[in-house]
Design an enzyme around this catalytic site. Structure first.
Site, mmCIF file in Angstrom:
data_model
loop_
_atom_site.group_PDB
_atom_site.id
_atom_site.type_symbol
_atom_site.label_atom_id
_atom_site.label_comp_id
_atom_site.label_asym_id
_atom_site.label_seq_id
_atom_site.Cartn_x
_atom_site.Cartn_y
_atom_site.Cartn_z
ATOM 1 N N HIS A 10 0.833 -1.194 0.000
ATOM 2 C CA HIS A 10 0.000 0.000 0.000
ATOM 3 C C HIS A 10 0.873 1.251 0.000
ATOM 4 O O HIS A 10 1.855 1.324 0.740
ATOM 5 C CB HIS A 10 -0.893 0.029 1.241
ATOM 6 C CG HIS A 10 -2.126 -0.800 1.100
ATOM 7 N ND1 HIS A 10 -3.258 -0.589 1.851
ATOM 8 C CD2 HIS A 10 -2.425 -1.837 0.279
ATOM 9 C CE1 HIS A 10 -4.190 -1.461 1.509
ATOM 10 N NE2 HIS A 10 -3.698 -2.231 0.559
ATOM 11 N N LYS B 118 -15.959 -14.769 4.232
ATOM 12 C CA LYS B 118 -16.974 -14.329 3.269
ATOM 13 C C LYS B 118 -18.016 -15.400 2.956
ATOM 14 O O LYS B 118 -18.748 -15.279 1.978
ATOM 15 C CB LYS B 118 -16.286 -13.867 1.983
ATOM 16 C CG LYS B 118 -15.363 -12.674 2.199
ATOM 17 C CD LYS B 118 -14.685 -12.243 0.918
ATOM 18 C CE LYS B 118 -13.784 -11.042 1.143
ATOM 19 N NZ LYS B 118 -13.097 -10.615 -0.105
ATOM 20 N N THR C 68 -0.045 -4.283 -7.060
ATOM 21 C CA THR C 68 -0.704 -3.989 -8.332
ATOM 22 C C THR C 68 0.344 -3.496 -9.325
ATOM 23 O O THR C 68 0.825 -2.361 -9.205
ATOM 24 C CB THR C 68 -1.795 -2.915 -8.148
ATOM 25 O OG1 THR C 68 -2.743 -3.387 -7.193
ATOM 26 C CG2 THR C 68 -2.508 -2.625 -9.455
ATOM 27 N N GLY D 213 -13.683 -13.176 -6.823
ATOM 28 C CA GLY D 213 -14.812 -13.752 -7.543
ATOM 29 C C GLY D 213 -14.333 -14.760 -8.565
ATOM 30 O O GLY D 213 -13.131 -14.889 -8.828
ATOM 31 N N GLU E 34 -6.538 -0.737 -6.137
ATOM 32 C CA GLU E 34 -7.498 0.068 -5.384
ATOM 33 C C GLU E 34 -7.159 1.542 -5.550
ATOM 34 O O GLU E 34 -5.986 1.926 -5.595
ATOM 35 C CB GLU E 34 -7.450 -0.301 -3.895
ATOM 36 C CG GLU E 34 -7.873 -1.733 -3.618
ATOM 37 C CD GLU E 34 -7.403 -2.235 -2.262
ATOM 38 O OE1 GLU E 34 -6.422 -1.667 -1.727
ATOM 39 O OE2 GLU E 34 -7.997 -3.191 -1.753
ATOM 40 N N ASN F 62 -4.472 3.627 -3.356
ATOM 41 C CA ASN F 62 -3.032 3.643 -3.605
ATOM 42 C C ASN F 62 -2.641 4.298 -4.923
ATOM 43 O O ASN F 62 -1.491 4.717 -5.085
ATOM 44 C CB ASN F 62 -2.505 2.205 -3.602
ATOM 45 C CG ASN F 62 -2.806 1.497 -2.309
ATOM 46 O OD1 ASN F 62 -2.394 1.940 -1.248
ATOM 47 N ND2 ASN F 62 -3.549 0.408 -2.386
#
Length: 336
Positions: free
Chosen positions: A40, A198, A76, A178, A109, A112
């Site tokens: 992050h 979850k 990322t 997902g 995200e 960041n």
């Protein structure tokens, strides 16, 4: 059945750089097989938050440990980073710590990327996912050690080479919340990453089947894919402390839309602190009995996960690691 592995999540949003390194050293002594770190630029919280640079941390820990496998969970490689530079950084670490480094990646995200100069409206999932796939392809080509010309939609290389690469390249672990990205992880990843708390249906009926489907479509053996899950666990013999320790990590209980779109840690903190402690704790295994804790963790193994990375929320991580070694590790090993 894939080998059971136990790992430690180094909470970069919660601890300063030196402390975070020392905790990883203690994690190895406590019996952990791996240590992962988030990447992050800004933390989930403004007050009391931290955000040390993941790659500097990995190198420091690599020098202080002997067997811990080290990786990002996740980085990322698509916006504030050029994926070619990330490929170079991980190739160097792979040479320094052979067989002990992996790159965990995700779609990103706003928290960041906006602060570091991304211009325009934060991209929808479709573009973020396309960037991720392209960046992984680019990095894998560079890890072959050849000169690379790459003409992608988002990234381009001209006669690029990485001169120091470890044999076999760097394992890439792909984070998915997902089935769409989970299927891609099965098709193209060395590992798959998800997070706990979850609901059984997501893991048992969606994520793991999607990983297997992706692997089969690519002619791969799904059992060769390391299936990692960050286990959110607040274990302490003091039940009140076990519950209260979850408070710092209230941002994890925000909606996916909030977590992906809020770009200011001050605003993230405000939204998170409005949540009641009962809602915050729902994301966590909160336990004061070791058998109860391990029984709840064991569900994830039966659902198909094999690499359990433990994220403890409390500020006293030394206490958690001591309790882990004494109470949890011997019981957890029996799950394999």
């Amino acid at each position: 059945m894939a080998e059971l592995k136990l790992g430690y999540k180094a909470s970069a949003e919660q601890f300063a750089p030196r402390e975070l390194v020392e905790l990883a050293v203690l994690a190895e002594a406590a019996g952990m097989d791996s240590a992962t770190v988030s990447d992050h630029f800004q933390p989930w919280r403004h007050e009391g938050g931290h955000a040390p640079f993941s790659l500097a941390w990995m190198t420091a820990v690599g020098e202080r440990t002997q067997r811990l496998v080290l990786g990002t969970s996740v980085l990322t490689p698509t916006f504030r980073y050029n994926p070619a530079v990330i490929a170079q950084a991980f190739a160097t670490m792979g040479c320094l710590y052979p067989g002990r480094v992996f790159l965990g990646v995700g779609t990103g995200e706003a928290l960041n990327e906006i602060a570091t100069g991304y211009i325009g409206q934060w991209p929808e999932f479709k573009e973020r996912f396309a960037r991720l796939r392209e960046s992984v392809k680019l990095m894998r080509e560079l890890w072959l050690g050849d000169r690379v010309d790459f003409d992608g939609e988002y990234y381009k290389l001209r006669g690029a080479s990485i001169y120091d690469v470890p044999e076999g390249g760097i394992p890439v672990y792909i984070a998915a919340g997902g089935p769409v990205v989970a299927k891609y992880a099965g098709r193209a990843g060395d590992g798959f990453i998800c997070t706990s708390g979850k609901g059984e249906e997501l893991y048992k009926d969606k994520l793991i089947p999607a990983v297997r489907e992706g692997a089969e479509a690519a002619g791969r053996n799904a059992e060769d894919i390391d299936r990692m899950i960050e286990i959110k666990i607040s274990y302490d013999p003091d039940p009140e402390l076990a519950l209260e320790n979850t408070r710092f990590w209230a941002p994890l209980s925000l909606t996916p839309e909030q977590k992906h779109s809020i770009d200011d840690p001050i605003e993230m903190e405000k939204a998170a602190d409005a949540l009641p402690i009962e809602q915050v704790a729902k994301r966590w295994i909160v336990a004061s009995d070791p058998d109860e804790a391990v029984e709840k963790v064991g569900q994830y193994v039966t659902w198909g996960l094999n690499h359990l990375v433990f994220h403890a929320p409390g500020h006293d991580q030394r206490r958690f690691l001591d309790l882990f070694k004494k109470d949890l590790e011997p019981r957890l090993r029996k799950l394999g």
